[in-house]
Motif scaffolding. Structure first.
Motif, PDB file in Angstrom:
ATOM      1  N   GLY B 208       0.829  -1.207   0.000  1.00  0.00           N
ATOM      2  CA  GLY B 208       0.000   0.000   0.000  1.00  0.00           C
ATOM      3  C   GLY B 208       0.864   1.258   0.000  1.00  0.00           C
ATOM      4  O   GLY B 208       0.598   2.216  -0.745  1.00  0.00           O
ATOM      5  N   ARG B 209       1.915   1.229   0.807  1.00  0.00           N
ATOM      6  CA  ARG B 209       2.826   2.393   0.838  1.00  0.00           C
ATOM      7  C   ARG B 209       3.520   2.573  -0.511  1.00  0.00           C
ATOM      8  O   ARG B 209       3.706   3.698  -0.981  1.00  0.00           O
ATOM      9  CB  ARG B 209       3.863   2.212   1.957  1.00  0.00           C
ATOM     10  N   ASN B 210       3.906   1.441  -1.122  1.00  0.00           N
ATOM     11  CA  ASN B 210       4.531   1.519  -2.453  1.00  0.00           C
ATOM     12  C   ASN B 210       3.569   2.131  -3.473  1.00  0.00           C
ATOM     13  O   ASN B 210       3.978   2.926  -4.328  1.00  0.00           O
ATOM     14  CB  ASN B 210       4.941   0.120  -2.938  1.00  0.00           C
ATOM     15  N   ILE B 211       2.297   1.736  -3.385  1.00  0.00           N
ATOM     16  CA  ILE B 211       1.295   2.281  -4.314  1.00  0.00           C
ATOM     17  C   ILE B 211       1.279   3.802  -4.200  1.00  0.00           C
ATOM     18  O   ILE B 211       1.306   4.521  -5.212  1.00  0.00           O
ATOM     19  CB  ILE B 211      -0.107   1.715  -3.998  1.00  0.00           C
ATOM     20  N   GLU B 212       1.250   4.291  -2.980  1.00  0.00           N
ATOM     21  CA  GLU B 212       1.172   5.736  -2.770  1.00  0.00           C
ATOM     22  C   GLU B 212       2.439   6.441  -3.255  1.00  0.00           C
ATOM     23  O   GLU B 212       2.391   7.533  -3.815  1.00  0.00           O
ATOM     24  CB  GLU B 212       0.914   6.044  -1.295  1.00  0.00           C
ATOM     25  N   GLN B 213       3.587   5.771  -3.049  1.00  0.00           N
ATOM     26  CA  GLN B 213       4.850   6.377  -3.502  1.00  0.00           C
ATOM     27  C   GLN B 213       4.852   6.516  -5.029  1.00  0.00           C
ATOM     28  O   GLN B 213       5.211   7.565  -5.571  1.00  0.00           O
ATOM     29  CB  GLN B 213       6.027   5.499  -3.047  1.00  0.00           C
ATOM     30  N   ASP B 304       0.169  -3.563  -9.326  1.00  0.00           N
ATOM     31  CA  ASP B 304       0.932  -4.505  -8.502  1.00  0.00           C
ATOM     32  C   ASP B 304       2.283  -3.943  -8.049  1.00  0.00           C
ATOM     33  O   ASP B 304       3.289  -4.065  -8.747  1.00  0.00           O
ATOM     34  CB  ASP B 304       1.143  -5.833  -9.233  1.00  0.00           C
ATOM     35  N   PHE B 305       2.273  -3.382  -6.876  1.00  0.00           N
ATOM     36  CA  PHE B 305       3.477  -2.744  -6.351  1.00  0.00           C
ATOM     37  C   PHE B 305       4.071  -3.541  -5.193  1.00  0.00           C
ATOM     38  O   PHE B 305       4.708  -2.989  -4.307  1.00  0.00           O
ATOM     39  CB  PHE B 305       3.155  -1.303  -5.936  1.00  0.00           C
ATOM     40  N   GLY B 306       3.814  -4.857  -5.218  1.00  0.00           N
ATOM     41  CA  GLY B 306       4.348  -5.709  -4.157  1.00  0.00           C
ATOM     42  C   GLY B 306       5.851  -5.880  -4.277  1.00  0.00           C
ATOM     43  O   GLY B 306       6.578  -5.899  -3.289  1.00  0.00           O
ATOM     44  N   CYS B 307       6.328  -6.047  -5.516  1.00  0.00           N
ATOM     45  CA  CYS B 307       7.756  -6.305  -5.719  1.00  0.00           C
ATOM     46  C   CYS B 307       8.430  -5.055  -6.259  1.00  0.00           C
ATOM     47  O   CYS B 307       8.459  -4.824  -7.472  1.00  0.00           O
ATOM     48  CB  CYS B 307       7.937  -7.485  -6.684  1.00  0.00           C
ATOM     49  N   ILE B 308       8.921  -4.241  -5.373  1.00  0.00           N
ATOM     50  CA  ILE B 308       9.647  -3.035  -5.742  1.00  0.00           C
ATOM     51  C   ILE B 308      11.106  -3.238  -5.327  1.00  0.00           C
ATOM     52  O   ILE B 308      11.393  -3.492  -4.168  1.00  0.00           O
ATOM     53  CB  ILE B 308       9.070  -1.797  -5.010  1.00  0.00           C
ATOM     54  N   LYS B 309      11.984  -3.167  -6.295  1.00  0.00           N
ATOM     55  CA  LYS B 309      13.404  -3.347  -5.984  1.00  0.00           C
ATOM     56  C   LYS B 309      14.056  -1.977  -5.763  1.00  0.00           C
ATOM     57  O   LYS B 309      14.008  -1.112  -6.650  1.00  0.00           O
ATOM     58  CB  LYS B 309      14.092  -4.090  -7.143  1.00  0.00           C
ATOM     59  N   VAL B 310      14.612  -1.816  -4.587  1.00  0.00           N
ATOM     60  CA  VAL B 310      15.341  -0.587  -4.295  1.00  0.00           C
ATOM     61  C   VAL B 310      16.837  -0.895  -4.420  1.00  0.00           C
ATOM     62  O   VAL B 310      17.351  -1.768  -3.732  1.00  0.00           O
ATOM     63  CB  VAL B 310      15.026  -0.071  -2.865  1.00  0.00           C
TER      64      VAL B 310
END
Lengths: 169, 453
Positions: B208-213, B304-310
């Motif tokens: 959810g936080r990734n979605i907002e970012q 789908d923002f579950g897999c975000i690679k930083v």
């Protein structure tokens, strides 16, 4: 914990009522009549589990009072399974088997063991046993809805009618 | 959120460690049985190379069949491994690279229970409307249409029970199985990389936080993202606003014009490059066709923002330094970048080093070819053809004999990103202007020569 489930003498009718109420809830669900057997069986199981949890039944109480094959709960389960397993994807040939007392006994026993396992599950929201129940019921449903017996019968019948197979008494 | 057809069977992943262990044990037994057949064929004089190729194929099929039953973790691991040079023999890569997430659906009763547990009330109360029949399945959960009480259309992603708890045990099993082919101590950083992403991916609050970012990054752009509905989200149930659009397959079925395919290809191409070059240092690392929506108004939906690679800044900067060195033909700078990115281990002997350099050169040449002209046409199939030429060298017998992965563990998701992007662009058959992408990649200058680690 609901006190009515902590004594062996105070709930003679409660166990079968719980089974009937789960079966009634299944019948009342929109479209449930058209569900495949896996969804009907799975819905029935989780409604039963919800009912047991709602009544505060502990695993030890369940095992002591409801898990035996002669218990009112087990008997009620076997009776209700005739309707629960009456699903669109169960071939007619399989129904000859699934409607039989030994088959319903086996399915009831699977449900009882899974309920017992779930009630004893201390994981968060009983997730460990929920996954196991889902998988196990999918397996049972696959057996119940297996098309191979009906297909086998069909090809054998045709082969005999068409003269490819001959019956030799 | 990805769309997939239902696979065989049904239900959630095997729940207990014992049950999951039995699957791994069965795979081990099958692989052992395949080796027995292989030895028997060798003993009877069968061609050694052919027998070994058959063995790998049978092992790959068995491994995939069994791993697919473990759902998300194992498949993601297998997909990651299949892309690493020297990790798995070619036949494994062929089969595993075809692995879409074949996930059977959860029944409505289980979904009802999971949602009710998440919000302390049944779905019909938590939402104004909730469709218990899934609209799409994903590797770790499934997606349902719903409506909030204020009338907002949303989708609700419900996670399969016990997935998060299974990640570690799954990875231990995959590690043990992969240990038949790769030196384990070299494998561990890659396993840990997958584990970290999996733990993030199974935490829907993190998603959810990734979605907002990403929604903030793409506000007022041609990229449309859902918005997070925090009040209806827990670690296992995620609610987000619904985004309309067609998935790639449905979009292509409408036989869109060349101009429209180029338009969406350009958007996708530029978006990925902007992410890589961005100071956010984070990329959407799951470029599966089901995660993109082709919208009527010409905007591209990103899901789908579950897999975000930083990426660590040093890794990202060295990666772009390698790109610039290739484009400039600066072999000394290329070698420095290879070493900084752990792509040329110091202990490699001469023959292995030469072999690896050849592979890196071929792969680098393929990437470089995309940027050499101002326009690149993915419809020619040239990229796919070059990739297919390189893959046997990446995963072929010689690479397999080295039994060691090379490259920083961050490459697990770089490779996933590249393969996903190239696959999407090739399917679209788009002709894109690469000048903006080149500018993105060239504007970043390393501010550190520290090793990536």
């Amino acid at each position: 914990m609901n006190e009515s489930f902590s004594h062996t003498t105070s709930h003679a009718t409660a166990w079968p009522d719980m089974v009937q109420s789960a079966a009634g809830a299944l019948t009342g669900m929109d479209g449930a009549g058209g569900w495949p057997v896996q969804e009907r069986l799975s819905a029935f199981f989780f409604m039963l589990l919800d009912a047991l949890e709602g009544a505060g039944v502990h695993a030890s109480t369940f095992n002591r009072e409801a898990s035996a094959c002669a218990s009112d709960f087990h008997v009620a389960l076997r009776e209700q399974l005739v309707d629960v397993l009456d699903a669109v994807d169960v071939p007619g040939v399989n129904r000859l088997v699934t409607d039989s007392a030994p088959s319903r006994f086996a399915v009831a026993e699977i449900l009882v063991q899974l309920l017992s396992t779930s009630l004893a599950d201390a994981s968060d929201n009983r997730e460990r046993s929920a996954a196991l129940a889902d998988k196990s019921l999918a397996w049972a449903a696959a057996l119940i809805a297996n098309p191979i017996p009906a297909r086998t019968l069909d090809v054998v019948r045709y082969a005999m009618e068409a003269g490819y197979l001959r019956w030799k008494p | 959120m990805t769309e997939h057809e239902d696979g065989e069977g049904s239900g959630s992943p095997p729940g207990g460690a014992r049950q999951r262990g039995m699957i791994a044990a069965r795979t081990g037994l099958k692989v052992g049985g395949n080796y027995a057949r292989y030895l028997s064929r060798r003993a009877t004089g069968a061609d050694r190379d052919e027998a070994r190729a058959d063995l790998h194929t049978r092992n790959a099929e068995d491994l995939f069949t069994e791993l697919s039953k473990l759902r998300g973790t194992a498949l993601k691991m297998a997909q990651g491994l299949s892309m690493e040079p020297g990790m798995l023999p070619g036949q494994f890569a062929d089969i595993l690279s075809k692995a879409q997430y074949e996930v059977p659906a959860m029944g409505p009763a289980l979904v009802h229970r999971l949602v009710a547990q998440a919000f302390g009330m049944p779905p019909q109360e938590a939402f104004a409307a909730f469709d218990l029949t899934a609209m799409a399945a994903a590797s770790l959960g499934q997606v349902h249409r719903a409506r909030l009480h204020d009338g907002t259309d949303v989708v609700v992603k419900v996670q399969y029970p016990n997935v998060r708890e299974s990640v570690d045990s799954d990875l231990k099993m995959v590690r043990a199985l992969a240990g038949r082919f790769v030196d384990l101590h070299l494998l561990d950083p890659y396993v840990e990389e997958v584990r970290e992403r999996m733990m993030e991916e199974t935490d829907y609050i993190n998603e959810g936080r990734n979605i907002e970012q990403f929604a903030a990054r793409y506000a007022n752009s041609s990229i449309v993202t859902p918005r997070w509905v925090e009040a209806r989200t827990t670690e296992r149930v995620l609610t987000m606003t619904h985004v309309d659009g067609q998935h790639l397959k449905a979009f292509l079925a409408t036989e869109p014009s060349r101009e429209r395919r180029n338009h969406f290809g350009q958007l996708l191409w530029d978006t990925v490059h902007e992410q890589v070059a961005s100071d956010h240092l984070s990329v959407h690392a799951d470029p599966h066709p089901g995660n993109f929506l082709f919208r009527e108004d010409g905007t591209l939906g990103l899901l789908d923002f579950g897999c975000i690679k930083v990426f660590p800044r040093a890794f990202r900067d060295h990666l772009l330094g390698l790109y610039r060195a290739r484009m400039a033909g600066d072999t000394a700078a290329q070698k420095r970048a290879y070493e900084a990115l752990d792509m040329l281990p110091a202990d490699l002997d001469g023959e292995e080093r030469t072999y690896l350099m050849e592979i890196l050169d071929a792969f680098g040449g393929m990437i470089q070819s995309l940027y050499e002209q101002d326009m690149y046409d993915f419809s020619t199939g040239e990229l796919l053809s070059r990739f297919q030429d390189i893959m046997p060298r990446l995963t072929g017998r010689e690479a397999f004999q080295h039994r060691r992965p090379v490259g920083s563990h961050h490459f697990v998701f770089v490779n996933r990103l590249l393969v996903g992007l190239f696959s999407m662009m090739t399917q679209l058959g788009a002709r894109v202007d690469v000048r903006h992408a080149r500018r993105c990649l060239e504007q970043v200058r390393p501010d550190s020569l520290m090793p990536v680690g």
